[in-house]
Design a protein around this motif. Structure first.
Motif, PDB file in Angstrom:
ATOM      1  N   ALA A 117       0.820  -1.216   0.000  1.00 30.06           N
ATOM      2  CA  ALA A 117       0.000   0.000   0.000  1.00 30.06           C
ATOM      3  C   ALA A 117       0.850   1.261   0.000  1.00 30.06           C
ATOM      4  O   ALA A 117       0.537   2.236  -0.688  1.00 30.06           O
ATOM      5  CB  ALA A 117      -0.937  -0.006   1.208  1.00 30.06           C
ATOM      6  N   GLY A 118       1.951   1.268   0.775  1.00 31.66           N
ATOM      7  CA  GLY A 118       2.789   2.463   0.842  1.00 31.66           C
ATOM      8  C   GLY A 118       3.395   2.829  -0.494  1.00 31.66           C
ATOM      9  O   GLY A 118       3.213   3.953  -0.981  1.00 31.66           O
ATOM     10  N   PRO A 119       4.126   1.904  -1.145  1.00 27.09           N
ATOM     11  CA  PRO A 119       4.672   2.223  -2.469  1.00 27.09           C
ATOM     12  C   PRO A 119       3.605   2.562  -3.498  1.00 27.09           C
ATOM     13  O   PRO A 119       3.791   3.453  -4.326  1.00 27.09           O
ATOM     14  CB  PRO A 119       5.422   0.937  -2.851  1.00 27.09           C
ATOM     15  N   PHE A 120       2.461   1.861  -3.451  1.00 27.89           N
ATOM     16  CA  PHE A 120       1.403   2.145  -4.432  1.00 27.89           C
ATOM     17  C   PHE A 120       0.925   3.582  -4.300  1.00 27.89           C
ATOM     18  O   PHE A 120       0.849   4.326  -5.287  1.00 27.89           O
ATOM     19  CB  PHE A 120       0.229   1.189  -4.260  1.00 27.89           C
ATOM     20  N   ASN A 121       0.565   3.998  -3.082  1.00 22.39           N
ATOM     21  CA  ASN A 121       0.052   5.354  -2.877  1.00 22.39           C
ATOM     22  C   ASN A 121       1.112   6.398  -3.212  1.00 22.39           C
ATOM     23  O   ASN A 121       0.813   7.441  -3.799  1.00 22.39           O
ATOM     24  CB  ASN A 121      -0.426   5.527  -1.434  1.00 22.39           C
ATOM     25  N   GLY A 122       2.361   6.135  -2.829  1.00 19.08           N
ATOM     26  CA  GLY A 122       3.424   7.079  -3.134  1.00 19.08           C
ATOM     27  C   GLY A 122       3.613   7.282  -4.624  1.00 19.08           C
ATOM     28  O   GLY A 122       3.732   8.406  -5.108  1.00 19.08           O
ATOM     29  N   LEU A 123       3.619   6.191  -5.379  1.00 12.94           N
ATOM     30  CA  LEU A 123       3.797   6.282  -6.830  1.00 12.94           C
ATOM     31  C   LEU A 123       2.596   6.940  -7.502  1.00 12.94           C
ATOM     32  O   LEU A 123       2.755   7.784  -8.406  1.00 12.94           O
ATOM     33  CB  LEU A 123       4.014   4.887  -7.410  1.00 12.94           C
ATOM     34  N   ALA A 124       1.376   6.558  -7.086  1.00  9.53           N
ATOM     35  CA  ALA A 124       0.176   7.127  -7.693  1.00  9.53           C
ATOM     36  C   ALA A 124       0.103   8.631  -7.457  1.00  9.53           C
ATOM     37  O   ALA A 124      -0.224   9.404  -8.367  1.00  9.53           O
ATOM     38  CB  ALA A 124      -1.074   6.438  -7.144  1.00  9.53           C
ATOM     39  N   ILE A 125       0.407   9.062  -6.249  1.00 16.89           N
ATOM     40  CA  ILE A 125       0.359  10.492  -5.935  1.00 16.89           C
ATOM     41  C   ILE A 125       1.455  11.249  -6.683  1.00 16.89           C
ATOM     42  O   ILE A 125       1.248  12.378  -7.143  1.00 16.89           O
ATOM     43  CB  ILE A 125       0.466  10.699  -4.409  1.00 16.89           C
ATOM     44  N   THR A 126       2.633  10.636  -6.821  1.00 16.20           N
ATOM     45  CA  THR A 126       3.707  11.268  -7.583  1.00 16.20           C
ATOM     46  C   THR A 126       3.272  11.508  -9.029  1.00 16.20           C
ATOM     47  O   THR A 126       3.447  12.605  -9.575  1.00 16.20           O
ATOM     48  CB  THR A 126       4.967  10.383  -7.556  1.00 16.20           C
ATOM     49  N   GLY A 127       2.693  10.480  -9.656  1.00 17.59           N
ATOM     50  CA  GLY A 127       2.187  10.645 -11.010  1.00 17.59           C
ATOM     51  C   GLY A 127       1.126  11.718 -11.098  1.00 17.59           C
ATOM     52  O   GLY A 127       1.070  12.494 -12.063  1.00 17.59           O
ATOM     53  N   ASN A 128       0.262  11.801 -10.075  1.00 17.37           N
ATOM     54  CA  ASN A 128      -0.824  12.774 -10.038  1.00 17.37           C
ATOM     55  C   ASN A 128      -0.294  14.203 -10.001  1.00 17.37           C
ATOM     56  O   ASN A 128      -0.651  15.035 -10.848  1.00 17.37           O
ATOM     57  CB  ASN A 128      -1.704  12.486  -8.817  1.00 17.37           C
ATOM     58  N   ILE A 129       0.565  14.498  -9.043  1.00 14.13           N
ATOM     59  CA  ILE A 129       0.968  15.892  -8.844  1.00 14.13           C
ATOM     60  C   ILE A 129       1.869  16.372  -9.981  1.00 14.13           C
ATOM     61  O   ILE A 129       1.762  17.522 -10.438  1.00 14.13           O
ATOM     62  CB  ILE A 129       1.654  16.081  -7.471  1.00 14.13           C
ATOM     63  N   VAL A 163       5.901   9.486   4.113  1.00 14.91           N
ATOM     64  CA  VAL A 163       4.682   8.918   4.688  1.00 14.91           C
ATOM     65  C   VAL A 163       4.530   7.463   4.275  1.00 14.91           C
ATOM     66  O   VAL A 163       4.207   6.590   5.086  1.00 14.91           O
ATOM     67  CB  VAL A 163       3.439   9.732   4.256  1.00 14.91           C
ATOM     68  N   ALA A 164       4.778   7.171   2.983  1.00 12.00           N
ATOM     69  CA  ALA A 164       4.619   5.807   2.482  1.00 12.00           C
ATOM     70  C   ALA A 164       5.600   4.846   3.145  1.00 12.00           C
ATOM     71  O   ALA A 164       5.242   3.730   3.528  1.00 12.00           O
ATOM     72  CB  ALA A 164       4.796   5.786   0.961  1.00 12.00           C
ATOM     73  N   ARG A 165       6.855   5.288   3.313  1.00 17.64           N
ATOM     74  CA  ARG A 165       7.863   4.414   3.914  1.00 17.64           C
ATOM     75  C   ARG A 165       7.582   4.142   5.381  1.00 17.64           C
ATOM     76  O   ARG A 165       7.949   3.097   5.910  1.00 17.64           O
ATOM     77  CB  ARG A 165       9.252   5.026   3.757  1.00 17.64           C
ATOM     78  N   SER A 166       6.900   5.080   6.036  1.00 15.82           N
ATOM     79  CA  SER A 166       6.593   4.886   7.460  1.00 15.82           C
ATOM     80  C   SER A 166       5.417   3.964   7.682  1.00 15.82           C
ATOM     81  O   SER A 166       5.090   3.633   8.824  1.00 15.82           O
ATOM     82  CB  SER A 166       6.293   6.246   8.112  1.00 15.82           C
ATOM     83  N   SER A 167       4.750   3.530   6.582  1.00 15.26           N
ATOM     84  CA  SER A 167       3.572   2.672   6.727  1.00 15.26           C
ATOM     85  C   SER A 167       3.941   1.257   7.120  1.00 15.26           C
ATOM     86  O   SER A 167       3.086   0.474   7.536  1.00 15.26           O
ATOM     87  CB  SER A 167       2.771   2.639   5.422  1.00 15.26           C
ATOM     88  N   GLY A 168       5.203   0.918   6.942  1.00 17.44           N
ATOM     89  CA  GLY A 168       5.646  -0.413   7.331  1.00 17.44           C
ATOM     90  C   GLY A 168       5.326  -1.484   6.324  1.00 17.44           C
ATOM     91  O   GLY A 168       5.548  -2.656   6.579  1.00 17.44           O
ATOM     92  N   THR A 169       4.751  -1.119   5.151  1.00 17.64           N
ATOM     93  CA  THR A 169       4.438  -2.123   4.138  1.00 17.64           C
ATOM     94  C   THR A 169       5.626  -2.328   3.230  1.00 17.64           C
ATOM     95  O   THR A 169       6.390  -1.413   2.964  1.00 17.64           O
ATOM     96  CB  THR A 169       3.241  -1.686   3.287  1.00 17.64           C
ATOM     97  N   ARG A 170       5.774  -3.530   2.734  1.00 15.49           N
ATOM     98  CA  ARG A 170       6.863  -3.850   1.833  1.00 15.49           C
ATOM     99  C   ARG A 170       6.318  -4.389   0.530  1.00 15.49           C
ATOM    100  O   ARG A 170       5.270  -5.007   0.506  1.00 15.49           O
ATOM    101  CB  ARG A 170       7.797  -4.897   2.454  1.00 15.49           C
ATOM    102  N   SER A 171       7.073  -4.156  -0.521  1.00 14.78           N
ATOM    103  CA  SER A 171       6.651  -4.669  -1.816  1.00 14.78           C
ATOM    104  C   SER A 171       6.603  -6.176  -1.771  1.00 14.78           C
ATOM    105  O   SER A 171       7.443  -6.830  -1.181  1.00 14.78           O
ATOM    106  CB  SER A 171       7.624  -4.197  -2.904  1.00 14.78           C
ATOM    107  N   GLN A 172       5.596  -6.740  -2.409  1.00 11.95           N
ATOM    108  CA  GLN A 172       5.431  -8.166  -2.442  1.00 11.95           C
ATOM    109  C   GLN A 172       5.373  -8.622  -3.890  1.00 11.95           C
ATOM    110  O   GLN A 172       4.820  -7.955  -4.740  1.00 11.95           O
ATOM    111  CB  GLN A 172       4.131  -8.594  -1.746  1.00 11.95           C
ATOM    112  N   ASP A 173       5.944  -9.766  -4.134  1.00 12.21           N
ATOM    113  CA  ASP A 173       5.811 -10.376  -5.448  1.00 12.21           C
ATOM    114  C   ASP A 173       5.292 -11.770  -5.223  1.00 12.21           C
ATOM    115  O   ASP A 173       5.997 -12.633  -4.732  1.00 12.21           O
ATOM    116  CB  ASP A 173       7.170 -10.400  -6.173  1.00 12.21           C
ATOM    117  N   ARG A 174       4.053 -12.001  -5.555  1.00 11.68           N
ATOM    118  CA  ARG A 174       3.397 -13.253  -5.245  1.00 11.68           C
ATOM    119  C   ARG A 174       3.670 -14.339  -6.275  1.00 11.68           C
ATOM    120  O   ARG A 174       3.034 -15.368  -6.281  1.00 11.68           O
ATOM    121  CB  ARG A 174       1.889 -13.025  -5.101  1.00 11.68           C
ATOM    122  N   GLY A 175       4.591 -14.053  -7.154  1.00  8.59           N
ATOM    123  CA  GLY A 175       4.951 -15.079  -8.117  1.00  8.59           C
ATOM    124  C   GLY A 175       4.098 -14.995  -9.356  1.00  8.59           C
ATOM    125  O   GLY A 175       2.924 -14.695  -9.311  1.00  8.59           O
ATOM    126  N   GLY A 176       4.712 -15.299 -10.477  1.00 10.16           N
ATOM    127  CA  GLY A 176       3.965 -15.272 -11.727  1.00 10.16           C
ATOM    128  C   GLY A 176       3.834 -13.871 -12.255  1.00 10.16           C
ATOM    129  O   GLY A 176       3.639 -12.934 -11.511  1.00 10.16           O
TER     130      GLY A 176
END
Length: 307
Positions: free
Chosen positions: A96-108, A145-158
């Protein structure tokens, strides 16, 4: 009315958008199927705006304004919903953290570019170094803010790895900014804001319902449906306030200032919701890094707004 007097209304819209996001998450948990949840969220918005248009049918567009409307103007709601689609598809993969950070970056960054070049009927402001510095500060704040969320990128395979999805998420954020501008252009063509709002949300609702028909499983069980609280289906209405604000205010304050204020209010409200665990959110303490990120974002939006 000067543009700065409109800022409080945009901030309120951003807060409601954050509430709508959290309410949508709870609705998604209960209804299980994301397309069913999205349809249930958008339907009340369409009903509300259509009812307001029936109650307040004037002013109406004339033939000349409709003829002058670009074909893509009605796609503002669809463009804005790309970020929702991206969340449905990619949040679990990248976090969630990286997703929101990237989406907001593209937005602004897209918002600042549209202001600079004056696309889609916006006033051409040209390149303003202080505005772009403000945009950079907002990106830095979002990353903190995104990095402080404690979420990490996941790759579920495939399929694609998590980092390979980052360009798609940036595009989703850019489409969100584009949607706000297209909605403002739609408002100019259709004149009546309630009619324009209905026309913006209808295609999105149709797409969500079509996706549910194509992918009707999984479905919620009876105890899942019984757990739906009265406020959960109102998520779309809370988020729809931001769309309505864009219809009315983007061309008055500029895409950069509008999206910057909206994003800042959204993230600040999200930090508060996370800190107290309201609306069923997992508690995430508003520590120094999150608060520093919020302060940097506020500094960024001040630079964008005053230049």
């Amino acid at each position: 009315m000067t543009a700065s007097l409109l800022y409080p209304f945009i901030l309120v819209a951003g807060v409601l958008q954050a509430l709508g996001n959290s309410m949508n998450a709870r609705l998604r948990d209960r209804l299980v199927n994301p397309w069913l949840a999205a349809t249930a969220s958008f339907l009340p918005v369409v009903f509300l705006f259509a009812t307001l248009f029936i109650a307040l049918p004037t002013p109406l567009p004339n033939a000349e304004s409709i003829r002058g409307m670009h074909w893509y103007s009605a796609l503002g709601g669809v463009a804005g919903a790309v970020a929702v689609f991206g969340g449905l598809l990619f949040v679990d993969r990248v976090g969630a953290g990286p997703f929101n950070g990237l989406a907001i970056t593209g937005n602004i960054l897209t918002s600042l570019a549209m202001d600079a070049f004056g696309v889609f009927g916006l006033h051409r402001s040209g390149f303003k170094a202080m505005s772009w510095l403000g945009g950079l500060l907002m990106v830095v704040g979002v990353v903190l803010v995104a990095r402080s969320s404690g979420t990490r990128s996941q790759d579920r395979g495939g399929g694609l790895g998590a980092t390979a999805l980052y360009p798609f998420i940036l595009v989703a954020g850019a489409c969100q900014a584009l949607g706000a501008v297209l909605n403002a252009e739609l408002r100019g063509a259709l004149v009546n804001p309630w009619l324009a709002s209905t026309a913006s949300f209808l295609p999105v609702t149709f797409i969500m319902a079509l996706m549910f028909i194509l992918r009707p499983t999984p479905l919620p069980r009876r105890d899942d449906v019984e757990g739906v609280r009265w406020w959960m289906p109102l998520a779309g209405i809370a988020g729809g306030v931001a769309v309505f604000a864009g219809l009315l205010l983007v061309d008055k304050v500029g895409a950069g200032a509008f999206n910057g204020l909206l994003i800042t209010a959204n993230l600040l409200a999200s930090i508060i919701l996370d800190h107290f665990g309201w609306l069923g959110m997992k508690k995430v303490r508003a520590g120094p890094q999150r608060l520093m990120g919020a302060a940097v974002m506020i500094a960024g939006i001040l630079l964008i707004s005053v230049t």
